[in-house]
Design a protein around this motif. Structure first.
Motif, PDB file in Angstrom:
ATOM      1  N   ASN A   1      -0.758  -7.022  -1.560  1.00  0.00           N
ATOM      2  CA  ASN A   1      -0.873  -5.690  -2.158  1.00  0.00           C
ATOM      3  C   ASN A   1      -0.193  -4.611  -1.323  1.00  0.00           C
ATOM      4  O   ASN A   1      -0.260  -3.435  -1.673  1.00  0.00           O
ATOM      5  CB  ASN A   1      -2.355  -5.329  -2.338  1.00  0.00           C
ATOM      6  N   GLY A   2       0.432  -5.008  -0.212  1.00  0.00           N
ATOM      7  CA  GLY A   2       1.105  -4.041   0.649  1.00  0.00           C
ATOM      8  C   GLY A   2       0.155  -3.096   1.345  1.00  0.00           C
ATOM      9  O   GLY A   2       0.523  -1.944   1.648  1.00  0.00           O
ATOM     10  N   THR A   3      -1.063  -3.548   1.606  1.00  0.00           N
ATOM     11  CA  THR A   3      -2.078  -2.708   2.246  1.00  0.00           C
ATOM     12  C   THR A   3      -2.184  -3.066   3.715  1.00  0.00           C
ATOM     13  O   THR A   3      -2.444  -4.214   4.068  1.00  0.00           O
ATOM     14  CB  THR A   3      -3.463  -2.903   1.586  1.00  0.00           C
ATOM     15  N   SER A   4      -1.970  -2.075   4.580  1.00  0.00           N
ATOM     16  CA  SER A   4      -2.056  -2.322   6.022  1.00  0.00           C
ATOM     17  C   SER A   4      -3.508  -2.301   6.477  1.00  0.00           C
ATOM     18  O   SER A   4      -4.394  -1.804   5.776  1.00  0.00           O
ATOM     19  CB  SER A   4      -1.258  -1.269   6.782  1.00  0.00           C
ATOM     20  N   TYR A   5      -3.744  -2.829   7.635  1.00  0.00           N
ATOM     21  CA  TYR A   5      -5.087  -2.841   8.217  1.00  0.00           C
ATOM     22  C   TYR A   5      -4.964  -2.827   9.739  1.00  0.00           C
ATOM     23  O   TYR A   5      -3.912  -3.149  10.296  1.00  0.00           O
ATOM     24  CB  TYR A   5      -5.863  -4.080   7.764  1.00  0.00           C
ATOM     25  N   GLU A   6      -6.035  -2.438  10.399  1.00  0.00           N
ATOM     26  CA  GLU A   6      -6.034  -2.398  11.854  1.00  0.00           C
ATOM     27  C   GLU A   6      -5.930  -3.816  12.416  1.00  0.00           C
ATOM     28  O   GLU A   6      -6.695  -4.698  12.055  1.00  0.00           O
ATOM     29  CB  GLU A   6      -7.318  -1.742  12.379  1.00  0.00           C
TER      30      GLU A   6
END
Length: 336
Positions: free
Chosen positions: A121-126
């Protein structure tokens, strides 16, 4: 929400998991050699641990102290809540402890599937969230065994339906040294902590050596592992059904409730959309690697068909199909 669920259903990891379940249902002779199955588990443990360590090496302790404290909080609170839920379910003490340890700990593969979902989904995360997987793996096991020793020392009834947890004087002797060794130095946690430590010490200089195997091939190996897990889950579904509707309801409802708690906590400590989703996954998933291994040695009276069948046959597919997109959607709503 429907679009996200459909998108997750059509991912390779979910479809191969479903294929494994179908293989078990139709009694196909498809099976993985035990050595290969264990090898895939070892691969995933090392991959998640070392990636978490490398990412953690980029952060100061001050920047990760809140996520660490939140993770430990969940690892302590969830097994206590699960044990209390055992009262109306009329589970005996040992089986309730089995559920507490299993649902307080985490599913590494569910977490890996969530990472794939976020990347798709192209969602970044730490990046330090990979390290939270290791941190949350063992506290629930230790807390569950500690609660068992407390209750037994307080001469409680073996049935949770007629007893309270009670408070007794704390003593190091309440936890047998073999239990501690199994919880901390069992292969799952040992590999996770060891790989994490190596990643922290080496940092980016470890990337050239580990990237081709443990990063580039991770999603492909995950597909193989989930195919095997689908076969195992399909074989254990009948074991769960024969224990009654209450267990099935527990396996379907409580993970989503715990996941919501994780999402709320992640939002409170300021995690991003991806990080908050992963905190929900950590809270909502159930272990079928580390916790069962520790329970087998420390609480042999607990029935594996209950805690393992429920976590692997009900909660695991629930999270793959509904849980991950649900935590993601909830995280989006909270952060608006």
């Amino acid at each position: 929400m429907i679009d996200i669920i459909i998108q997750n259903l059509l991912s390779p990891v979910v479809l191969f998991f479903v294929l494994g379940i179908l293989a078990a249902i139709v009694k196909s002779d498809l099976k993985f050699p035990s050595g290969l199955s264990e090898g895939l588990s070892i691969y995933l443990l090392i991959a998640i641990g070392i990636k978490g360590g490398i990412e953690l090496s980029h952060y100061s302790i001050g920047s990760v102290i809140k996520p660490i404290m939140a993770t430990l909080f969940l690892g302590i609170l969830i097994p206590i809540i699960t044990l209390m839920i055992g009262r109306p379910m009329k589970l005996d003490l040992k089986n309730a402890i089995g559920l507490a340890a299993t649902y307080g700990s985490i599913s590494i593969v569910t977490y890996g599937a969530a990472i794939s979902f976020l990347e798709k989904n192209g969602t970044s995360y730490e990046g330090f969230m990979n390290a939270m997987v290791v941190i949350m793996e063992s506290p629930a096991i230790l807390v569950s065994i500690f609660l068992l020793k407390m209750i037994e020392k307080n001469n409680a009834s073996p049935s949770l339906s007629s007893q309270g947890i009670g408070i007794v004087p704390l003593s190091v002797r309440m936890i047998d040294k073999d239990v501690i060794r199994e919880s901390i130095f069992g292969k799952s946690i040992f590999l996770l902590i060891g790989s994490l430590g190596i990643g922290v010490v080496l940092g980016e200089q470890a990337v050239p050596a580990v990237k081709p195997l443990f990063m580039d091939l991770y999603n492909s190996v995950l597909v193989l592992f989930l195919l095997n897990m689908g076969i195992v889950a399909g074989q254990r579904l009948p074991e769960v059904k024969k224990h009654g509707i209450k267990l099935l309801v527990f396996g379907l409802i409580t993970p989503l409730c715990f996941g919501m708690l994780g999402v709320l906590l992640g939002s409170m400590i300021g995690l991003s959309l991806g990080g908050t989703t992963l905190m929900g996954v950590l809270a909502g998933s159930a272990s079928y690697i580390a916790a069962p291994a520790a329970l087998k040695a420390s609480v042999p009276e607990a029935n594996p068909s209950i805690y393992l069948g429920l976590s692997l046959g009900v909660t695991f597919p629930l999270n793959l199909i509904v849980g991950i997109p649900f935590y993601y959607q909830l995280s989006q709503m909270i952060q608006i």
